[in-house]
Design a protein around this motif. Structure first.
Motif, PDB file in Angstrom:
ATOM      1  N   LEU B  11      12.695  73.051  26.137  1.00  0.00           N
ATOM      2  CA  LEU B  11      13.424  72.057  26.938  1.00  0.00           C
ATOM      3  C   LEU B  11      13.671  70.772  26.149  1.00  0.00           C
ATOM      4  O   LEU B  11      14.724  70.135  26.283  1.00  0.00           O
ATOM      5  N   GLN B  12      12.707  70.406  25.308  1.00  0.00           N
ATOM      6  CA  GLN B  12      12.904  69.227  24.456  1.00  0.00           C
ATOM      7  C   GLN B  12      14.035  69.488  23.457  1.00  0.00           C
ATOM      8  O   GLN B  12      14.875  68.621  23.210  1.00  0.00           O
ATOM      9  N   LEU B  18      21.682  68.392  23.355  1.00  0.00           N
ATOM     10  CA  LEU B  18      22.695  67.742  24.210  1.00  0.00           C
ATOM     11  C   LEU B  18      22.951  66.307  23.749  1.00  0.00           C
ATOM     12  O   LEU B  18      24.097  65.846  23.739  1.00  0.00           O
ATOM     13  N   GLU B  19      21.860  65.634  23.361  1.00  0.00           N
ATOM     14  CA  GLU B  19      21.993  64.246  22.902  1.00  0.00           C
ATOM     15  C   GLU B  19      22.888  64.167  21.665  1.00  0.00           C
ATOM     16  O   GLU B  19      23.767  63.305  21.584  1.00  0.00           O
ATOM     17  N   THR B  33      21.068  65.163  33.188  1.00  0.00           N
ATOM     18  CA  THR B  33      20.440  66.096  32.248  1.00  0.00           C
ATOM     19  C   THR B  33      18.926  66.106  32.432  1.00  0.00           C
ATOM     20  O   THR B  33      18.303  67.167  32.530  1.00  0.00           O
ATOM     21  N   GLU B  34      18.349  64.917  32.488  1.00  0.00           N
ATOM     22  CA  GLU B  34      16.888  64.852  32.575  1.00  0.00           C
ATOM     23  C   GLU B  34      16.362  65.349  33.915  1.00  0.00           C
ATOM     24  O   GLU B  34      15.317  65.980  33.968  1.00  0.00           O
ATOM     25  N   THR B  35      17.135  65.102  34.982  1.00  0.00           N
ATOM     26  CA  THR B  35      16.730  65.613  36.298  1.00  0.00           C
ATOM     27  C   THR B  35      16.770  67.146  36.285  1.00  0.00           C
ATOM     28  O   THR B  35      15.843  67.816  36.751  1.00  0.00           O
ATOM     29  N   TYR B  36      17.850  67.686  35.714  1.00  0.00           N
ATOM     30  CA  TYR B  36      18.001  69.155  35.641  1.00  0.00           C
ATOM     31  C   TYR B  36      16.881  69.778  34.803  1.00  0.00           C
ATOM     32  O   TYR B  36      16.245  70.749  35.221  1.00  0.00           O
ATOM     33  N   LEU B  37      16.622  69.180  33.629  1.00  0.00           N
ATOM     34  CA  LEU B  37      15.602  69.747  32.742  1.00  0.00           C
ATOM     35  C   LEU B  37      14.198  69.619  33.334  1.00  0.00           C
ATOM     36  O   LEU B  37      13.379  70.519  33.202  1.00  0.00           O
ATOM     37  N   ALA B  94      23.291  73.699  28.466  1.00  0.00           N
ATOM     38  CA  ALA B  94      21.832  73.704  28.648  1.00  0.00           C
ATOM     39  C   ALA B  94      21.334  75.081  29.054  1.00  0.00           C
ATOM     40  O   ALA B  94      20.334  75.575  28.523  1.00  0.00           O
ATOM     41  N   LEU B  95      22.039  75.726  29.986  1.00  0.00           N
ATOM     42  CA  LEU B  95      21.594  77.040  30.457  1.00  0.00           C
ATOM     43  C   LEU B  95      21.690  78.086  29.347  1.00  0.00           C
ATOM     44  O   LEU B  95      20.786  78.900  29.176  1.00  0.00           O
TER      45      LEU B  95
END
Lengths: 135, 108
Positions: B11-12, B18-19, B33-37, B94-95
């Protein structure tokens, strides 16, 4: 005079729609929150229960499915709610898939129920976020 | 090294990718993004811990990973309602990264 009356009716209609939309929305947020809590509570009870037979939990499954159906019905008649309706439909599809797995196999393990509860929580969270932000 | 640590690393890695991919646009999608991850992390850690301790079959585990796609779709729809336009693109990236990493992990 006719124009003035028409203007008055038009103003009243616009005012009413501004008043009704937020209350309808907050009612849906409350309904979704309660149904999500009901789902979580049911799964936690199943996880903690010594006997996890489907027959013991059949009634609560029916109650939750009925709540989801009611949310879908209310969303179906709301304006600009097609995306919310899709989220609610995804939630229902997965709720039924997990319920049917329990019904077919009769007993699920705590870990399986925990995984199902976590997935359903994610669907409920998406629905709640969307309901809260719908104008 | 346990799978639990690997999930956190995966996840990191996704966040870092993404960043760098979205660079200047990243601040506007950071919260989503952070909420999803974060939500994915808690779910996947619980799932992988139960799988590793032998409480779940690999068939059940992979079926839940497959369900992540539907969960993502529901999150994308909620972001759309919230008016976050980049959400679909970043969540798909991300997925894909997540599924690839988990499949690699299971095959190793």
């Amino acid at each position: 005079m006719k124009r003035a009356i028409l203007f008055l009716f038009a103003s009243m209609f616009v005012s009413c729609s501004f008043i009704l939309s937020p209350s309808a929305s907050s009612e849906m947020v409350k309904k979704v929150t309660e149904a999500a809590q009901m789902t979580d509570q049911a799964y936690l009870q199943m996880i903690e229960s010594e006997d996890r037979s489907y027959s013991i939990f059949e009634d609560i499954y029916i109650s939750i499915e009925s709540e989801i159906n009611s949310i879908i019905l209310l969303d179906a008649v709301r304006e600009n709610s097609s995306d919310i309706l899709k989220i609610a439909t995804l939630l229902k599809e997965h709720f039924i898939k997990y319920k049917d797995d329990h019904k077919t196999r009769q007993v699920l393990s705590a870990a399986e129920l925990r995984a199902y509860n976590n997935d359903l929580k994610a669907f409920w969270q998406s629905l709640l976020q969307a309901e809260k932000s719908l104008k | 090294m346990s799978l639990q640590i690997n999930i956190e690393e995966i996840l990191q890695d996704i966040k870092n990718t993404l960043e760098s991919l979205y660079n200047e646009k990243y601040p506007e999608i950071k919260e989503v993004t952070e909420t999803y991850l974060q939500a994915s992390k808690e779910r996947l850690l619980s799932l992988s811990n139960d799988y590793l301790s032998g409480q779940l079959t690999s068939e059940f585990f992979l079926a839940r990973i497959e369900d992540e796609k539907a969960i993502l779709e529901s999150q994308l729809l909620s972001y759309k309602v919230m008016g976050i336009s980049l959400a679909k693109e970043i969540s798909e990236v991300a997925l894909n990264l997540l599924v690839q990493s988990i499949q690699k992990l299971l095959n190793s």
